[in-house]
Design a protein around this motif. Sequence first.
Motif, PDB file in Angstrom:
ATOM      1  N   GLN A 189     -98.842  33.532  26.595  1.00 49.03           N
ATOM      2  CA  GLN A 189     -99.148  32.819  27.828  1.00 49.03           C
ATOM      3  C   GLN A 189    -100.151  31.692  27.608  1.00 49.03           C
ATOM      4  OE1 GLN A 189     -97.656  33.425  30.788  1.00 49.03           O
ATOM      5  NE2 GLN A 189     -96.400  35.018  29.837  1.00 49.03           N
ATOM      6  N   GLN A 190    -101.065  31.875  26.674  1.00 45.31           N
ATOM      7  CA  GLN A 190    -102.087  30.870  26.379  1.00 45.31           C
ATOM      8  C   GLN A 190    -101.847  30.344  24.967  1.00 45.31           C
ATOM      9  OE1 GLN A 190    -105.385  33.677  28.155  1.00 45.31           O
ATOM     10  NE2 GLN A 190    -106.269  31.656  27.791  1.00 45.31           N
ATOM     11  N   LEU A 191    -101.434  29.096  24.889  1.00 48.87           N
ATOM     12  CA  LEU A 191    -101.081  28.503  23.607  1.00 48.87           C
ATOM     13  C   LEU A 191    -101.919  27.258  23.360  1.00 48.87           C
ATOM     14  CD1 LEU A 191     -98.247  29.402  25.274  1.00 48.87           C
ATOM     15  CD2 LEU A 191     -97.335  29.079  22.970  1.00 48.87           C
ATOM     16  N   ALA A 192    -102.045  26.893  22.095  1.00 52.43           N
ATOM     17  CA  ALA A 192    -102.806  25.698  21.739  1.00 52.43           C
ATOM     18  C   ALA A 192    -102.195  25.053  20.506  1.00 52.43           C
ATOM     19  CB  ALA A 192    -104.271  26.050  21.482  1.00 52.43           C
ATOM     20  N   VAL A 193    -102.474  23.763  20.349  1.00 49.41           N
ATOM     21  CA  VAL A 193    -102.048  23.020  19.170  1.00 49.41           C
ATOM     22  C   VAL A 193    -103.267  22.302  18.613  1.00 49.41           C
ATOM     23  CG1 VAL A 193    -101.307  21.090  20.647  1.00 49.41           C
ATOM     24  CG2 VAL A 193    -100.520  21.216  18.276  1.00 49.41           C
ATOM     25  N   MET A 194    -103.437  22.335  17.293  1.00 46.84           N
ATOM     26  CA  MET A 194    -104.564  21.676  16.642  1.00 46.84           C
ATOM     27  C   MET A 194    -104.054  20.555  15.748  1.00 46.84           C
ATOM     28  SD  MET A 194    -107.561  23.167  14.101  1.00 46.84           S
ATOM     29  CE  MET A 194    -108.210  24.302  15.320  1.00 46.84           C
ATOM     30  N   ALA A 195    -104.675  19.372  15.886  1.00 45.35           N
ATOM     31  CA  ALA A 195    -104.311  18.205  15.082  1.00 45.35           C
ATOM     32  C   ALA A 195    -105.579  17.571  14.530  1.00 45.35           C
ATOM     33  CB  ALA A 195    -103.542  17.194  15.928  1.00 45.35           C
ATOM     34  N   PRO A 196    -105.472  16.819  13.431  1.00 43.92           N
ATOM     35  CA  PRO A 196    -106.658  16.151  12.888  1.00 43.92           C
ATOM     36  C   PRO A 196    -107.107  15.008  13.780  1.00 43.92           C
ATOM     37  CG  PRO A 196    -104.715  15.509  11.664  1.00 43.92           C
ATOM     38  CD  PRO A 196    -104.279  16.587  12.606  1.00 43.92           C
ATOM     39  N   GLU A 197    -108.364  14.650  13.641  1.00 41.73           N
ATOM     40  CA  GLU A 197    -108.929  13.579  14.469  1.00 41.73           C
ATOM     41  C   GLU A 197    -108.214  12.255  14.221  1.00 41.73           C
ATOM     42  OE1 GLU A 197    -113.423  12.163  15.630  1.00 41.73           O
ATOM     43  OE2 GLU A 197    -112.996  12.685  13.545  1.00 41.73           O
ATOM     44  N   THR A 198    -107.912  11.969  12.971  1.00 39.48           N
ATOM     45  CA  THR A 198    -107.196  10.739  12.617  1.00 39.48           C
ATOM     46  C   THR A 198    -105.708  11.061  12.499  1.00 39.48           C
ATOM     47  OG1 THR A 198    -107.653  11.190  10.287  1.00 39.48           O
ATOM     48  CG2 THR A 198    -109.157   9.701  11.443  1.00 39.48           C
ATOM     49  N   ALA A 199    -105.111  11.420  13.618  1.00 42.25           N
ATOM     50  CA  ALA A 199    -103.726  11.884  13.616  1.00 42.25           C
ATOM     51  C   ALA A 199    -102.761  10.727  13.393  1.00 42.25           C
ATOM     52  CB  ALA A 199    -103.406  12.583  14.927  1.00 42.25           C
ATOM     53  N   SER A 200    -101.858  10.912  12.454  1.00 40.59           N
ATOM     54  CA  SER A 200    -100.811   9.926  12.209  1.00 40.59           C
ATOM     55  C   SER A 200     -99.753  10.033  13.295  1.00 40.59           C
ATOM     56  CB  SER A 200    -100.173  10.166  10.842  1.00 40.59           C
ATOM     57  OG  SER A 200     -99.452  11.393  10.857  1.00 40.59           O
ATOM     58  N   ARG A 250    -109.624  32.514  24.888  1.00 38.85           N
ATOM     59  CA  ARG A 250    -109.057  31.985  23.645  1.00 38.85           C
ATOM     60  C   ARG A 250    -107.535  31.983  23.725  1.00 38.85           C
ATOM     61  NH1 ARG A 250    -112.795  35.675  20.611  1.00 38.85           N
ATOM     62  NH2 ARG A 250    -110.944  36.942  20.197  1.00 38.85           N
ATOM     63  N   PRO A 251    -106.889  31.058  23.026  1.00 37.27           N
ATOM     64  CA  PRO A 251    -105.423  31.106  22.964  1.00 37.27           C
ATOM     65  C   PRO A 251    -104.973  32.310  22.152  1.00 37.27           C
ATOM     66  CG  PRO A 251    -106.265  29.449  21.456  1.00 37.27           C
ATOM     67  CD  PRO A 251    -107.444  29.917  22.262  1.00 37.27           C
ATOM     68  N   THR A 252    -103.781  32.776  22.443  1.00 39.79           N
ATOM     69  CA  THR A 252    -103.200  33.858  21.644  1.00 39.79           C
ATOM     70  C   THR A 252    -102.212  33.321  20.619  1.00 39.79           C
ATOM     71  OG1 THR A 252    -101.404  34.200  23.230  1.00 39.79           O
ATOM     72  CG2 THR A 252    -103.443  35.464  23.571  1.00 39.79           C
TER      73      THR A 252
END
Length: 369
Positions: A189-200, A250-252
């Motif tokens: 139900q709780q999702l997240a995505v992590m990307a770098p600060e300088t994302a291409s 927190r995301p699961t």
Amino acid sequence: MASLRDIARRAGTSVSTVSLVLNGRPSSVRISEATRQAVLAAARELGYTPHLAARRLRAKTPARRLIVLAIAHPVDSRLSLISRIIRGMQHHLGTVQTALAQAGLETQLTVETYQPGHLHRLRGLREPLWYHGLLVTNTTPEDDAFLHTLETPLPFVVFQRVTPHNAVNADNRAAARRVAQHLLALGHQQLAVMAPETASEAHQLRVAGFLETVAASGRRAEAIIAPGTPWTDAAYHTARALFARPASQRPTALFATNDLLALGILRAARESGVRVPDDLAVVGFDDAEFAQYTVPALTTVHLPIEEMAARATAILLDLIQQRATPPVQVEFPTRLVVRESCGGARQSDRPATTDALSLGRPEAHITLF
């Protein structure tokens, strides 16, 4: 074989000026555009080949023509990517070696480095003097903008970017959608995505595809930016701050837009007492060689880098031999490799929260969607 002195005489300038122009590196000496063009024209007319290895090869096998292929790679980019690209290019060159030899051709592979955001300074980019074909990798948004307007007689292929030029690419948005669908099917139900600060561009498309799919399901998605480099270290510190939240906030399920980020997340989870996959499902992207050896083994999107590099090599050879008409654009499929870091379907999940949350670290920026 023409010398620098021959070119200087033809262009009406000094040998030192010819050397500066053909070297293609930044210099404190200002050379007018007219002089530069005169030197390049003279070099072309005289058949000048600056590559020393090419000179030696031609001396040994004068009946054969050497084709030099170059990879343009940022100086601070990850070595795991360039090694896979080289492996793919070498594989293709090996498969066509006999046919090339029968046509009187030999090939050589070289790597040209450039500072991120300064692709325009790469030597030989505007004139096919140092190499005959170029594969451009890991460009920044500034480099992408430059490539969109670049006009050059040099055959080149762009790797993993949406561009009007020759390109080999993968559908990053669709791949991220499949990741989201998989996690949603597991009951998160709780999702997240992590990307770098300088994302291409590729990372941005992965974030967009993931968020779109989660939003369409009516569930909550969060985009987390991992500031700094190297990426594994940035993800580790950002995830440690994330896991310091109360468990209900927190995301699961956490999707990392490449495997290096996922590696940092796994380490942070272990040190924070967050069990993967019991408390947190983790998915990466790339299917790096280490992905199957992490504990637990990493679920990730397989990006066929070697196959893409091999196809890019074939395109370059076709363009150089005028057997293809640009732009040549190829899109490769991806697949989700399910391993241990996602676990099975969840029996229950924590209730979603809509409150804006802070990690408590000013450098760890989080945006809620």
